[in-house]
Design a protein around this motif. Sequence first.
Motif, short mmCIF file in Angstrom:
data_model
loop_
_atom_site.label_atom_id
_atom_site.label_comp_id
_atom_site.label_asym_id
_atom_site.label_seq_id
_atom_site.Cartn_x
_atom_site.Cartn_y
_atom_site.Cartn_z
N GLU A 39 0.85 -1.18 0.00
CA GLU A 39 0.00 0.00 0.00
C GLU A 39 0.89 1.24 0.00
O GLU A 39 1.85 1.31 0.77
CB GLU A 39 -0.87 -0.01 1.26
CG GLU A 39 -1.80 1.14 1.37
CD GLU A 39 -3.02 1.04 0.47
OE1 GLU A 39 -3.54 2.08 0.08
OE2 GLU A 39 -3.42 -0.10 0.15
N TYR A 41 1.16 4.63 1.22
CA TYR A 41 0.55 5.57 2.15
C TYR A 41 0.87 7.01 1.77
O TYR A 41 0.09 7.90 2.00
CB TYR A 41 1.04 5.30 3.57
CG TYR A 41 0.32 4.19 4.28
CD1 TYR A 41 -0.63 3.40 3.64
CD2 TYR A 41 0.58 3.92 5.60
CE1 TYR A 41 -1.29 2.39 4.31
CE2 TYR A 41 -0.07 2.90 6.28
CZ TYR A 41 -1.01 2.15 5.63
OH TYR A 41 -1.66 1.15 6.29
N ASN A 59 -0.90 -4.04 7.78
CA ASN A 59 -0.97 -3.46 9.13
C ASN A 59 -2.39 -3.00 9.44
O ASN A 59 -2.73 -1.84 9.36
CB ASN A 59 0.04 -2.33 9.33
CG ASN A 59 -0.28 -1.11 8.53
OD1 ASN A 59 -0.53 -1.22 7.34
ND2 ASN A 59 -0.30 0.03 9.16
N THR A 60 -3.20 -3.94 9.84
CA THR A 60 -4.58 -3.63 10.21
C THR A 60 -4.68 -3.13 11.64
O THR A 60 -5.71 -2.63 12.05
CB THR A 60 -5.46 -4.88 10.03
OG1 THR A 60 -4.87 -5.96 10.75
CG2 THR A 60 -5.58 -5.24 8.55
N ASP A 61 -3.62 -3.28 12.39
CA ASP A 61 -3.51 -2.68 13.72
C ASP A 61 -2.02 -2.51 14.02
O ASP A 61 -1.18 -3.03 13.29
CB ASP A 61 -4.25 -3.50 14.80
CG ASP A 61 -3.61 -4.83 15.11
OD1 ASP A 61 -2.43 -4.86 15.53
OD2 ASP A 61 -4.29 -5.86 14.97
N SER A 148 -2.68 8.28 2.44
CA SER A 148 -3.79 7.37 2.21
C SER A 148 -4.66 7.33 3.47
O SER A 148 -4.15 7.42 4.59
CB SER A 148 -3.25 5.97 1.92
OG SER A 148 -4.24 5.00 2.08
N ASN A 149 -5.96 7.17 3.32
CA ASN A 149 -6.85 7.06 4.47
C ASN A 149 -6.54 5.84 5.32
O ASN A 149 -6.87 5.79 6.50
CB ASN A 149 -8.31 7.03 4.03
CG ASN A 149 -8.78 8.37 3.53
OD1 ASN A 149 -8.25 9.41 3.93
ND2 ASN A 149 -9.76 8.37 2.64
N LYS A 150 -5.91 4.84 4.74
CA LYS A 150 -5.58 3.61 5.47
C LYS A 150 -4.48 3.82 6.51
O LYS A 150 -4.21 2.95 7.30
CB LYS A 150 -5.18 2.51 4.49
CG LYS A 150 -6.33 2.06 3.63
CD LYS A 150 -5.92 0.91 2.76
CE LYS A 150 -7.10 0.44 1.93
NZ LYS A 150 -6.76 -0.72 1.13
N PHE A 152 -4.51 5.39 9.12
CA PHE A 152 -5.02 5.33 10.50
C PHE A 152 -5.34 3.91 10.96
O PHE A 152 -5.59 3.69 12.13
CB PHE A 152 -6.28 6.20 10.64
CG PHE A 152 -5.98 7.67 10.54
CD1 PHE A 152 -5.43 8.35 11.62
CD2 PHE A 152 -6.23 8.36 9.38
CE1 PHE A 152 -5.15 9.70 11.55
CE2 PHE A 152 -5.95 9.71 9.29
CZ PHE A 152 -5.40 10.38 10.38
N ASP A 153 -5.33 2.94 10.05
CA ASP A 153 -5.69 1.57 10.40
C ASP A 153 -4.72 0.91 11.37
O ASP A 153 -5.12 0.13 12.21
CB ASP A 153 -5.80 0.69 9.15
CG ASP A 153 -7.00 1.06 8.30
OD1 ASP A 153 -7.87 1.81 8.79
OD2 ASP A 153 -7.06 0.61 7.15
N GLY A 154 -3.45 1.20 11.27
CA GLY A 154 -2.50 0.46 12.07
C GLY A 154 -1.34 1.25 12.61
O GLY A 154 -0.27 0.69 12.84
#
Length: 166
Positions: A39, A41, A59-61, A148-150, A152-154
């Motif tokens: 991804e 970022y 990295n989902t968390d 990227s909005n992602k 904040f996911d991890g």
Amino acid sequence: MRMAGIFTIALLSLFRFDAANAQDLTSQQEQTLCNDGEEVYFSCPLENRKTVSVCAKGNTDPDRGYVQYRYGTKDNVFEFPRMNVPPASAVTITDVSEGSIRGLHLKFLKGSYTYVVSSVSPGEVYVSKNGKIIFDKECQASRYKSFSNKVFDGINEAPVSKVDIH
């Protein structure tokens, strides 16, 4: 007949707009140091002809996957962290928005060094050693890309610190 002509001109205008956007997207994609399957970022070409990219995978968390800071060229890349470790051990995110200015900082900590990737327009990367800025380069404004909005996911959030006030 006149309506058909107007429709054709409108359609051609849309095609030119889409083609220009596709070309810009392609040039942005070429400017990343991220690998296939990662991804993107953040990535932007810098004024010194190098690229800064933040690349992630899985990295989902904060305790899963990895997030890496990359700087340089395709042939000569500095990566941190060197190994694919969960982001909790290497990177934080800070909201540095103030008034009408919006932005985030991703901070990678390595000993006395802090590598900061900033989305405050036009975007930049700077490096602090023991609290003193030793490197500072801006993104080429015409190719600016926000995080990227992602992101904040991890990645753990951190409060504003001295290094953010630059």
